[in-house]
Design an enzyme around this catalytic site. Structure first.
Site, PDB file in Angstrom:
ATOM      1  N   ASP A  51       0.762  -1.362  -0.047  1.00 37.73           N
ATOM      2  CA  ASP A  51       0.018  -0.056  -0.064  1.00 37.73           C
ATOM      3  C   ASP A  51       0.767   1.260   0.049  1.00 37.73           C
ATOM      4  O   ASP A  51       0.512   2.343  -0.542  1.00 37.73           O
ATOM      5  CB  ASP A  51      -0.902   0.092   1.472  1.00 37.73           C
ATOM      6  CG  ASP A  51      -2.142  -0.983   0.821  1.00 37.73           C
ATOM      7  OD1 ASP A  51      -2.333  -1.359  -0.142  1.00 37.73           O
ATOM      8  OD2 ASP A  51      -2.962  -1.273   1.992  1.00 37.73           O
TER       9      ASP A  51
ATOM     10  N   TYR B  47     -10.532   0.811   2.932  1.00 42.24           N
ATOM     11  CA  TYR B  47      -9.829   0.967   4.064  1.00 42.24           C
ATOM     12  C   TYR B  47      -9.577   2.427   4.441  1.00 42.24           C
ATOM     13  O   TYR B  47      -9.176   3.373   3.680  1.00 42.24           O
ATOM     14  CB  TYR B  47      -8.657   0.024   4.062  1.00 42.24           C
ATOM     15  CG  TYR B  47      -9.217  -1.442   4.371  1.00 42.24           C
ATOM     16  CD1 TYR B  47      -9.382  -1.745   5.929  1.00 42.24           C
ATOM     17  CD2 TYR B  47      -9.460  -2.366   3.651  1.00 42.24           C
ATOM     18  CE1 TYR B  47      -9.603  -2.959   6.290  1.00 42.24           C
ATOM     19  CE2 TYR B  47      -9.572  -3.691   3.795  1.00 42.24           C
ATOM     20  CZ  TYR B  47      -9.690  -4.120   5.340  1.00 42.24           C
ATOM     21  OH  TYR B  47     -10.090  -5.148   5.840  1.00 42.24           O
TER      22      TYR B  47
END
Length: 439
Positions: free
Chosen positions: A115, A197
């Site tokens: 990420d 998220y």
């Protein structure tokens, strides 16, 4: 699938982050093709007031640090110092502290993500509502390669204080007085959105000298992933339908220590063994041994094992070397990749070694792109600590909607940084080592 979790604009921007961020100088540049490990850069000049965080807590402890925002790592804290009451000057602890990667592999083997370096974590910095930072200050952050180039400034960094409950309690032999104190923390945090998220990056600087690093995941479950027909997921919704795909969050932190202002720290490993009670003993005996870690190490946490980073130049008032102990949190260690197979890595400082996986820097021929490849026998003179904490997320009904925060993290705790508890009340200040009542 994560590709369904961002717009096309974000997907396009994520691909361009590395080039633009490097050009802007917000990420460490690549080294030469035959780069060798380099010495640390000279200490940076004192940061301006806009990038300074300094907080004196009600217990008398002062924490100070500088902050900046990196185009891949997000929030970076630098020049971190701790000054408890009774110490004449601040005690430097860290050159820098930040996330080193968030690696997210899915259980069905369909996909995995890095990420920080591959999915625009930094560009997903979120504006914070004043209610999220009670009693504190929300700072403006200029986000490199912002999703919206016309609005690069985000009100995304909260600094505030929090109570954490009892710091200590002691009633004493006479049973006529209770010594107790409620602990206080400086809390520094930001929120970054990656797809569905929202990651909460939290730093707690306690008045007893402990630093706790947490990564919280919240937001939403991706309804595009309600397709776990292979039996690996968990049913979300009515009956057996909409099975959410399970996955792991493997979070790495990168800590560059500078105890007492020097990067030349030592690393030590401690292991204890318990043996059965010998004749005449009432209980089993325990022996603890110290092993100097002189070479780079990929370490595994286990019962009765711990590590500390020791100052090479500073001692407390009892003439004991100052150090910080690494205190791992609960972790589900992911065995699927070589870089997630160990709990902690101690590597020699190299400016191109910035991210635990999918590292964008060119660290030289054969150096590899992940932290495990950098453990190659170098002598540790300026150790960098990489901590790996894993969480296996098997969704549950309660994860919707919104998803409660699930936390993963660890702490570093002072060991002999001060001669006594830094929160010791004045009446007990003479009870150091051997003492007699009334002394």
């Amino acid at each position: 699938m994560r590709v369904n979790r961002i717009s096309r604009a974000r997907r396009h921007a994520a691909l361009g982050v590395s080039v633009v961020a490097l050009a802007a100088g917000v990420t460490t540049g690549a080294g030469p093709a035959a780069a060798q490990p380099k010495a640390a850069a000279a200490a940076a000049a004192e940061c301006s007031s806009a990038y300074k965080i300094e907080q004196k807590l009600s217990s008398g402890t002062t924490w100070s640090m500088c902050w900046r925002y990196d185009g891949k790592a997000g929030l970076v804290l630098e020049d971190i110092s701790y000054q408890p009451k009774g110490e004449a000057a601040p005690i430097k602890v860290l050159n820098s502290a930040r996330l080193g990667q968030i690696h997210v592999p899915y259980d069905d083997g369909s996909v995995e993500y890095d990420d920080l370096t591959g999915f625009g974590f930094a560009q997903g910095l979120m504006n914070l509502d004043p209610g999220e930072c009670p009693g504190g200050t929300i700072k403006k952050v200029k986000v490199p390669d912002s999703w919206d180039p016309d609005q690069p400034d985000v009100s995304g960094l909260c600094t505030t204080t929090r109570s954490r409950g009892h710091a200590y309690r002691m009633q004493g032999d006479s049973a006529n007085k209770v010594y107790q104190a409620q602990g206080k923390d400086l809390l520094v945090y930001s929120v970054n959105q990656v797809g569905w998220y929202e990651y909460m990056t939290e730093w707690r600087f306690q008045d007893d000298g402990t630093i706790t690093m947490n990564l919280g995941a919240t937001g939403s479950l991706s309804y595009y992933d309600y397709d776990a027909g292979d039996g690996r997921g968990w049913p979300i919704g009515k009956g057996p339908r909409a099975q959410a795909t399970s996955h792991s969050h493997n979070a790495f932190w990168r800590l560059d220590f500078a105890l007492d202002g020097s990067s030349k720290n030592r690393v030590e490993q401690y292991d204890s063994t318990v043996t059965a009670a010998a004749p005449g003993q009432q209980a089993p005996s325990t022996k603890t041994t110290r092993t100097p870690v002189t070479k780079e190490l990929a370490g595994d946490a286990k019962s009765y094992r711990w590590w500390r980073v020791v100052s090479a130049v500073g001692k407390n008032k009892d003439w004991h070397p100052r150090s910080y102990e690494i205190v791992p949190g609960p972790s589900t260690k992911y065995p699927g990749r070589s870089f997630t197979k160990h709990d902690v890595y101690f590597t020699e400082y190299n400016e191109c070694e910035q991210f635990a996986s999918n590292n964008p820097g060119n660290c030289g021929a054969g150096a590899g792109k992940s932290v495990d490849k950098w453990v190659n026998g170098q002598t540790l003179t300026h150790p960098v600590v990489w901590m790996n904490v894993g969480f296996h997320h098997i969704a549950r009904d309660e994860d919707q909607q919104p998803m409660p925060v699930h936390w993963q993290g660890f702490s570093i705790a002072p060991r002999d940084v001060t001669a006594m508890n830094p929160l010791t009340p004045a009446e007990l200040a003479g009870q150091n080592g051997q003492w007699t009542p009334g002394s």
